[in-house]
Design a protein around this motif. Structure first.
Motif, mmCIF file in Angstrom:
data_model
loop_
_atom_site.group_PDB
_atom_site.id
_atom_site.type_symbol
_atom_site.label_atom_id
_atom_site.label_comp_id
_atom_site.label_asym_id
_atom_site.label_seq_id
_atom_site.Cartn_x
_atom_site.Cartn_y
_atom_site.Cartn_z
ATOM 1 N N LEU A 1 2.537 -15.302 2.316
ATOM 2 C CA LEU A 1 2.794 -14.209 3.249
ATOM 3 C C LEU A 1 3.439 -13.027 2.525
ATOM 4 O O LEU A 1 3.066 -11.870 2.748
ATOM 5 N N ARG A 2 4.416 -13.313 1.672
ATOM 6 C CA ARG A 2 5.058 -12.229 0.901
ATOM 7 C C ARG A 2 4.042 -11.484 0.046
ATOM 8 O O ARG A 2 4.016 -10.266 -0.026
ATOM 9 N N ALA A 3 3.185 -12.255 -0.645
ATOM 10 C CA ALA A 3 2.165 -11.645 -1.497
ATOM 11 C C ALA A 3 1.207 -10.789 -0.680
ATOM 12 O O ALA A 3 0.835 -9.687 -1.107
ATOM 13 N N ALA A 4 0.830 -11.251 0.491
ATOM 14 C CA ALA A 4 -0.078 -10.486 1.340
ATOM 15 C C ALA A 4 0.593 -9.199 1.827
ATOM 16 O O ALA A 4 -0.057 -8.149 1.896
ATOM 17 N N LEU A 5 1.880 -9.253 2.130
ATOM 18 C CA LEU A 5 2.591 -8.055 2.601
ATOM 19 C C LEU A 5 2.805 -7.048 1.493
ATOM 20 O O LEU A 5 2.883 -5.852 1.753
ATOM 21 N N GLU A 6 2.903 -7.498 0.268
ATOM 22 C CA GLU A 6 3.138 -6.598 -0.870
ATOM 23 C C GLU A 6 1.865 -5.921 -1.343
ATOM 24 O O GLU A 6 1.912 -4.909 -2.028
ATOM 25 N N SER A 7 0.722 -6.468 -0.983
ATOM 26 C CA SER A 7 -0.550 -5.863 -1.456
ATOM 27 C C SER A 7 -1.018 -4.735 -0.570
ATOM 28 O O SER A 7 -0.559 -4.416 0.425
#
Length: 114
Positions: A108-114
């Motif tokens: 989820l963090r990775a998806a929000l940062e992209s």
């Protein structure tokens, strides 16, 4: 507990906004609130009294015109529904084992940062 038209007017006025009985009836007729009309009197539940207050705030403080009010209300309803859904997702995530939960949180963090 149901509130009368007068009670809703008094409540909204006491919060620094201005609303008339005719305006509240208009909100109900436009189906912006789900007030109950019974024997010539109007009744509001707490949720609709709060929604009427929000409508007054949109119209007075934010200068939202009557044509835009339904759109703004629809968007806010969607935001509230999404918040509820996210709360449900959080509850499900809390029930997962720590390792699985951490993996999902990382994704989820990775998806929000992209």
């Amino acid at each position: 507990m149901l509130l009368t038209l007068d009670e809703v007017v008094t409540r909204i006025d006491s919060e620094g906004l201005t609303v008339s009985q005719a305006q509240l009836i208009y909100f109900a007729e436009q189906q912006w609130v789900r007030a109950l009309q019974e024997e010539g009197s109007w009744y509001f539940d707490e949720q609709d009294a709060a929604r009427a207050r929000l409508i007054c705030e949109l119209r007075q403080d934010m200068a939202i015109n009557d044509e835009a009010v339904p759109l703004v209300l629809r968007l806010l309803d969607q935001v509230y529904a999404l918040r509820g859904l996210l709360g449900d997702v959080q509850q499900v995530l809390r029930q997962l084992p720590a390792e699985e939960r951490a993996e999902i949180e990382d994704k989820l963090r990775a998806a929000l940062e992209s």
